[in-house]
Design a protein around this motif. Structure first.
Motif, PDB file in Angstrom:
ATOM      1  N   GLY A 178     -10.228 -43.338 -52.303  1.00 43.04           N
ATOM      2  CA  GLY A 178     -10.103 -43.574 -53.732  1.00 43.04           C
ATOM      3  C   GLY A 178      -9.005 -44.567 -54.077  1.00 43.04           C
ATOM      4  O   GLY A 178      -8.088 -44.818 -53.302  1.00 43.04           O
ATOM      5  N   LYS A 179      -9.117 -45.121 -55.265  1.00 41.76           N
ATOM      6  CA  LYS A 179      -8.192 -46.179 -55.693  1.00 41.76           C
ATOM      7  C   LYS A 179      -6.757 -45.681 -55.804  1.00 41.76           C
ATOM      8  O   LYS A 179      -5.805 -46.419 -55.533  1.00 41.76           O
ATOM      9  CB  LYS A 179      -8.657 -46.764 -57.028  1.00 41.76           C
ATOM     10  N   GLU A 180      -6.594 -44.432 -56.225  1.00 41.34           N
ATOM     11  CA  GLU A 180      -5.235 -43.895 -56.365  1.00 41.34           C
ATOM     12  C   GLU A 180      -4.494 -43.940 -55.020  1.00 41.34           C
ATOM     13  O   GLU A 180      -3.334 -44.351 -54.954  1.00 41.34           O
ATOM     14  CB  GLU A 180      -5.290 -42.455 -56.884  1.00 41.34           C
ATOM     15  N   SER A 181      -5.166 -43.521 -53.962  1.00 43.56           N
ATOM     16  CA  SER A 181      -4.558 -43.539 -52.630  1.00 43.56           C
ATOM     17  C   SER A 181      -4.311 -44.974 -52.167  1.00 43.56           C
ATOM     18  O   SER A 181      -3.297 -45.266 -51.525  1.00 43.56           O
ATOM     19  CB  SER A 181      -5.458 -42.811 -51.627  1.00 43.56           C
ATOM     20  N   ALA A 182      -5.251 -45.862 -52.490  1.00 48.18           N
ATOM     21  CA  ALA A 182      -5.104 -47.267 -52.099  1.00 48.18           C
ATOM     22  C   ALA A 182      -3.890 -47.897 -52.784  1.00 48.18           C
ATOM     23  O   ALA A 182      -3.117 -48.633 -52.152  1.00 48.18           O
ATOM     24  CB  ALA A 182      -6.377 -48.041 -52.444  1.00 48.18           C
ATOM     25  N   MET A 183      -3.705 -47.595 -54.062  1.00 53.41           N
ATOM     26  CA  MET A 183      -2.549 -48.140 -54.774  1.00 53.41           C
ATOM     27  C   MET A 183      -1.245 -47.605 -54.186  1.00 53.41           C
ATOM     28  O   MET A 183      -0.265 -48.344 -54.011  1.00 53.41           O
ATOM     29  CB  MET A 183      -2.637 -47.804 -56.272  1.00 53.41           C
ATOM     30  N   TYR A 184      -1.223 -46.312 -53.879  1.00 55.76           N
ATOM     31  CA  TYR A 184      -0.028 -45.711 -53.290  1.00 55.76           C
ATOM     32  C   TYR A 184       0.293 -46.356 -51.946  1.00 55.76           C
ATOM     33  O   TYR A 184       1.453 -46.690 -51.670  1.00 55.76           O
ATOM     34  CB  TYR A 184      -0.243 -44.207 -53.120  1.00 55.76           C
ATOM     35  N   ALA A 185      -0.736 -46.537 -51.111  1.00 55.72           N
ATOM     36  CA  ALA A 185      -0.531 -47.157 -49.795  1.00 55.72           C
ATOM     37  C   ALA A 185       0.011 -48.576 -49.943  1.00 55.72           C
ATOM     38  O   ALA A 185       0.909 -48.998 -49.202  1.00 55.72           O
ATOM     39  CB  ALA A 185      -1.844 -47.165 -49.013  1.00 55.72           C
ATOM     40  N   GLY A 186      -0.533 -49.313 -50.909  1.00 57.56           N
ATOM     41  CA  GLY A 186      -0.076 -50.674 -51.136  1.00 57.56           C
ATOM     42  C   GLY A 186       1.362 -50.736 -51.618  1.00 57.56           C
ATOM     43  O   GLY A 186       2.156 -51.570 -51.157  1.00 57.56           O
ATOM     44  N   LEU A 187       1.722 -49.860 -52.535  1.00 54.57           N
ATOM     45  CA  LEU A 187       3.106 -49.815 -53.030  1.00 54.57           C
ATOM     46  C   LEU A 187       4.064 -49.444 -51.907  1.00 54.57           C
ATOM     47  O   LEU A 187       5.172 -49.991 -51.806  1.00 54.57           O
ATOM     48  CB  LEU A 187       3.216 -48.802 -54.171  1.00 54.57           C
TER      49      LEU A 187
END
Length: 314
Positions: free
Chosen positions: A73-82
């Protein structure tokens, strides 16, 4: 490093190269160092292969690719990117070019000129969805702002630029069931809201459906307010009060006024009404209990299958 771009990707094989070229074009006349952090969120197409090739062909362009083992999901992807980012500023942006990278320059200018602002969030000047979806989103923001302790700005997207201090604050929040729109508001800091025009997708279709948006809205309610639990309590009190009043009326009619009451339809209706309310309240408590159960497992937000890091390629 001045800027880290966090780009979640799900089935974007035809867009990632166009995105890369657009960024190069926009930033060509600006002298600052930046990096790309592409997150392949379990795509079922050739997105990872295209990203891998892109990183190998442009080793000088600071490209990192995080490849998830499945779709988290996008939420996890954003967290990983940050978490991966090292820039003074972190930009969250989609790969489909609906969010033009040119807006990033305006966002950076706002933060460069004034230390008053810690982030810049883009919101849509004019929504492109249909009337029903627009109405649904408006209702969501109206309700959640009534019952939540943090403010949700109607139309504000995940397309935003964050200072490093705000990034660190967001990463310090340990929850697994993440609702970033609420997290951005909860951590505080000063946010400048900048209008922007949404472009058409370069290729492909959006993976968001009405039911996914509904699920996302429920996540927002459960993550940032306990008002539904209080609603369940109030419904229970109200039903109990009405039941006692009705019980008193039935006893008075039966004992004092000698009125025969058939009662079958009344009893059935009451059972269905009270049973429905009870199930509704149990469902609300179940939503909170389920998230408590998931948080207690302490599972990671994502599982990374492999990583292409420009720092190891030079």
């Amino acid at each position: 490093m001045k800027l880290s771009m966090i780009i979640p990707c799900y089935n974007e094989e035809k867009n990632v190269e166009l995105f890369y070229e657009r960024v190069k074009e926009v930033f060509a006349d600006h002298n600052f160092e930046y990096e790309y952090i592409f997150i392949n969120d379990g795509s079922s197409d050739q997105t990872y292969e295209v990203l891998k090739q892109l990183a190998q062909l442009h080793k000088e362009s600071n490209i990192t690719v995080l490849n998830f083992s499945r779709n988290f999901g996008k939420e996890s992807a954003m967290y990983a990117g940050l978490k991966e980012s090292i820039g003074e500023y972190a930009l969250i942006i989609d790969a489909d070019l609906q969010q033009d990278p040119a807006y990033a320059l305006s966002m950076m200018e706002i933060l460069d000129k004034s230390e008053e602002w810690d982030s810049v969030a883009a919101y849509q000047k004019e929504r492109l969805e249909g009337k029903i979806l627009r109405s649904f989103k408006k209702t969501f923001y109206h309700l959640i702002n009534k019952i939540s302790q943090v403010e949700f700005v109607d139309g504000a997207s995940d397309f935003r630029l964050l200072r490093r201090s705000m990034v660190e604050a967001i990463l310090s929040l340990p929850e697994n069931n993440r609702f970033s729109k609420g997290i951005f508001s909860w951590v505080g800091f000063h946010t400048y809201y900048m209008p922007y025009d949404v472009h058409d997708r370069a290729n492909g279709k959006s993976s968001w459906s009405f039911w996914k948006l509904m699920k996302y809205a429920i996540e927002g309610f459960v993550s940032f307010t306990t008002a539904p639990l209080r609603l369940a309590t109030m419904l229970g009190i109200l039903c109990s009060f009405v039941s006692f009043v009705y019980l008193f009326v039935v006893i008075m009619e039966k004992v004092l006024m000698k009125i025969e009451i058939p009662g079958y339809a009344t009893v059935i209706c009451l059972i269905l009404l009270i049973g429905g309310i009870q199930l509704f309240c149990v469902g609300i408590m179940g939503e909170y209990l389920a998230r408590t159960y998931l948080e207690a497992k302490h599972r990671p937000l994502f599982v990374q299958r492999n990583k292409i890091d420009y720092k190891n390629m030079k």
